[in-house]
Design an enzyme around this catalytic site. Structure first.
Site, short mmCIF file in Angstrom:
data_model
loop_
_atom_site.label_atom_id
_atom_site.label_comp_id
_atom_site.label_asym_id
_atom_site.label_seq_id
_atom_site.Cartn_x
_atom_site.Cartn_y
_atom_site.Cartn_z
N LYS A 2 12.40 20.93 -21.02
CA LYS A 2 13.27 22.09 -21.17
C LYS A 2 12.38 23.27 -21.56
O LYS A 2 12.34 24.32 -21.43
CB LYS A 2 14.38 22.06 -22.07
CG LYS A 2 15.26 23.09 -22.03
CD LYS A 2 16.58 22.69 -22.76
CE LYS A 2 17.53 23.98 -22.54
NZ LYS A 2 18.89 23.52 -23.26
N ASP A 3 11.40 22.88 -23.01
CA ASP A 3 10.57 23.90 -23.36
C ASP A 3 9.67 24.60 -22.09
O ASP A 3 9.15 25.62 -22.16
CB ASP A 3 9.73 23.56 -24.60
CG ASP A 3 10.64 23.74 -25.66
OD1 ASP A 3 11.70 24.03 -25.77
OD2 ASP A 3 10.15 23.20 -26.92
#
Lengths: 258, 416
Positions: free
Chosen positions: B241-242
């Site tokens: 997600k990062d």
């Protein structure tokens, strides 16, 4: 999730607007917008125009304005080849030294030399120009808000002063100069130069050409920058899409679990 | 890596003596993270990555920079014109500063909205405010280095603030300058400190992470994880997600660097510094504008300086000003409203900071400054007395399923 991305963009826009506001704070006059070859993310310098602009600089502006950040070799960015640059730079006289006898001497220029300055120092420049200092033009388009439009407006902004407006000796009335009084007499007149490529040297043409040249001089990296930008951003967009779907797939079991 | 996973005997040999792999595995791989973090939780890692980008570009730029009043401006232009891809390095560094502040400001407002500063995360928050302070000092000194008009006059205005200190003010300013005006000694020490401070920031970031990993991330509903069902391992869920967040951020960042590199700058900084000629408007970089507006809103010089620093100082005691035990604004309807007013107030202050200090702008600056302090010092301590909070969900697991099951969970709880 869509909502969150919208939020992100929203924040970004707010901050951009904020940035724009501080820029706007320094521009009080609006300059008529011209159609520049170099504007927009795919814009490139019109090389023929910039070469003509260099001719205008050389024959008109360089009498008073230096461009000390530029060397003759940099002009390869306008499409001159090495031989042309050698010939071109050799037309200038460079004061070099000291030689083995400790004396300064004058020699023909080389492509590695910086543009010859019209005055030896700022005091000499002021003395020759009624106290006004003709600024160096190397960065002029970047150093003014809306630089290209400003320069073009300024060069064509010499008008008859209104009757009640007092124009002191040695000053000139220009509608686009802050305060409307400028120390520089109107520099560009019809047929002020005879273009090597036969283009008709109207005032408008000369002012557009010299602005294009100065815009190039301020940002010689611009074409490279935009070209690389298109590549980098295309890559990042594809990468973002791949990362997005990888994320969706990895997260699927978590999202599904009830 | 933990013993059962590692097949590599060299790794095991090292890890037995220096448990670095166990540590990394624990903090970056299995590190339990609430499963309901939204995209606002991306901005912490983005800030960390931006810091690294700034340090790397900065180190390379410094190899080509000359910290001397006669050469600084030209050495920067040499980077732009003659150093291979020097323009790219400088534009990344220059725009990186702006983007660093964009990311960090969002990160801070995320903390305010979701009550991330509340117990037991007070020290985590305070470390963050310290990082912000150091960032501001670093950014200010970095902006002086190109030695353009705004560099010089910005440095003059800001260092002169210290002359407001009673009795010793003038001496302090002379001491800061290393002379009787902003000059070569000032530029030299600013360069030295501009190189030093980012590494102090790195140190604080490490402490920030240590404090974070003590209790883990806060989350959008602001209640603690109650067990394994509420958390997921950091890797792969939040690493991916990062990574996605980073790629979106990098796209926007690249658009600024390649297409609008001077959008957030000021044209006057392409004019070499000239002590004899004051620019028409001296404006700081956009990220200082709200503080600049507060400085100018107070009619007294010393008062202005105190309020400006007070605007940051108040953040240090925020965990004790906000008396509500509920973290997330989702369950605090009145606080939520005032939060958005505060956001608007800060943007308004930023707008006013860019305007000349005259007429209506002065009045508005005073109102906006007053509101800023009212929010923190009066509103937050008193709000819990009058605010009727919404019922909290039972655990993180329940509301994450969907928004409908969230409302039913809340409804069930209300019936009870």
């Amino acid at each position: 999730m869509c909502k969150n991305i919208t939020f992100k963009i929203y924040f970004f826009v707010i901050f951009l607007c904020l940035g724009k506001t501080c820029l706007a704070a320094s521009t009080d006059i609006e300059y008529p917008s011209q159609d520049w070859s170099f504007s927009g993310i795919f814009g490139t310098f019109d090389k023929a125009s910039a070469q003509r602009g260099f001719q205008v600089y050389r024959e008109v502006c360089s009498g008073c304005h230096g461009m000390k950040l530029l060397s003759y070799r940099h002009l390869s960015g306008l499409g001159y080849n090495n031989e042309e640059l050698k010939a071109l730079s050799a037309q200038f006289e460079i004061t070099d030294g000291p030689n083995d006898d400790g004396e300064s001497f004058v020699r023909p220029g080389r492509p590695s030399d910086t543009f010859v300055s019209p005055y030896p120092n700022e005091q000499a420049a002021r003395a020759a120009n009624g106290g006004a200092y003709p600024p160096d033009l190397s960065l002029i388009v970047k150093a003014r808000a809306d630089g290209a439009n400003y320069l073009h407006a300024l060069l064509s902004g010499y008008k008859e002063a209104p009757k009640d407006f007092n124009v002191p000796e040695g000053m000139y009335y220009n509608t686009y100069y802050p305060g409307k009084l400028i120390g520089m007499p109107q520099p560009i007149y019809e047929d002020g130069v005879e273009y090597a490529d036969g283009t008709k040297a109207s005032e408008l043409q000369m002012s557009k050409d010299v602005t294009t040249f100065l815009a190039w001089a301020s940002e010689p990296e611009m074409e490279n920058r935009k070209r690389l930008g298109v590549t980098v951003i295309s890559f990042l967009i594809v990468f973002s899409i791949l990362a997005y779907f990888s994320m969706k797939q990895i997260w699927a079991p978590i999202k599904k679990k009830v | 890596m933990s013993k059962n996973k590692s097949k590599n005997s060299v790794v095991e040999w090292i890890d037995y003596r220096l448990p670095i792999f166990t540590f990394l595995n624990h903090e970056l791989n299995e590190y339990p993270t609430p499963k309901n973090l939204n995209y606002f939780w991306n901005f912490g890692s983005l800030a960390g990555i931006t810091l690294v980008v700034m340090i790397i570009t900065g180190i390379v730029l410094s190899m080509n920079y000359t910290a001397h009043v006669d050469y600084a401006f030209d050495s920067v232009e040499r980077i732009m014109r003659d150093v291979n891809h020097g323009w790219l390095l400088r534009y990344i560094h220059m725009n990186g500063a702006s983007f660093f502040f964009i990311v960090v400001y969002i990160h801070i407002f995320r903390g305010l909205y979701y009550g991330s500063y509340k117990a037991p995360r007070e020290i985590l928050w305070i470390l963050g405010v310290l990082i912000l302070l150091l960032m501001m000092a670093t950014a200010f000194m970095g902006y002086v280095l190109p030695w353009g008009q705004m560099s010089f006059w910005g440095a003059t205005v800001i260092t002169n603030l210290f002359s407001a200190v009673p009795l010793v003010g003038e001496s302090i300013v002379t001491w800061l300058w290393g002379g009787f005006s902003v000059d070569n000694p000032t530029l030299n020490r600013f360069f030295s400190l501009h190189y030093l401070l980012p590494f102090l920031i790195v140190g604080l970031v490490i402490l920030h992470l240590v404090a974070l990993h003590r209790f883990g991330s806060n989350n959008p509903i602001g209640i603690d994880a109650k067990g394994k069902q509420d958390t997921i391992p950091f890797h792969p869920y939040y690493t991916i997600k990062d990574l996605f967040g980073l790629s979106v951020f990098a796209t926007i960042f690249a658009a600024a660097v390649f297409f609008f590199p001077n959008f957030m700058g000021h044209p006057d900084n392409y004019i070499p510094a000239n002590a004899m000629q004051t620019p028409a408007h001296i404006v700081p970089e956009w990220y200082f504008l709200p503080f600049y507006a507060i400085l100018r809103a107070i009619p007294d010089k010393l008062g202005g300086v105190l309020f400006m620093f007070g605007a940051i100082a108040v953040l240090f005691i925020l965990p004790w000003l906000d008396k509500s035990p509920i973290r997330s604004s989702q369950f605090r309807p009145i606080y939520k409203l005032f939060f958005w007013i505060l956001v608007f107030d800060c943007i308004l202050l930023g707008y006013l900071g860019a305007k000349p200090a005259e007429g209506i702008y002065v009045l508005l600056s005073r109102v906006a400054t007053g509101y800023y302090f009212f929010h923190f010092i009066i509103l937050l301590p008193l709000l819990p007395n009058i605010e009727k909070t919404r019922p909290l969900p039972i655990s993180i697991s329940e509301p994450i399923l969907s928004s409908s099951s969230f409302s039913t969970a809340a409804a069930v709880r209300e019936k009870k």
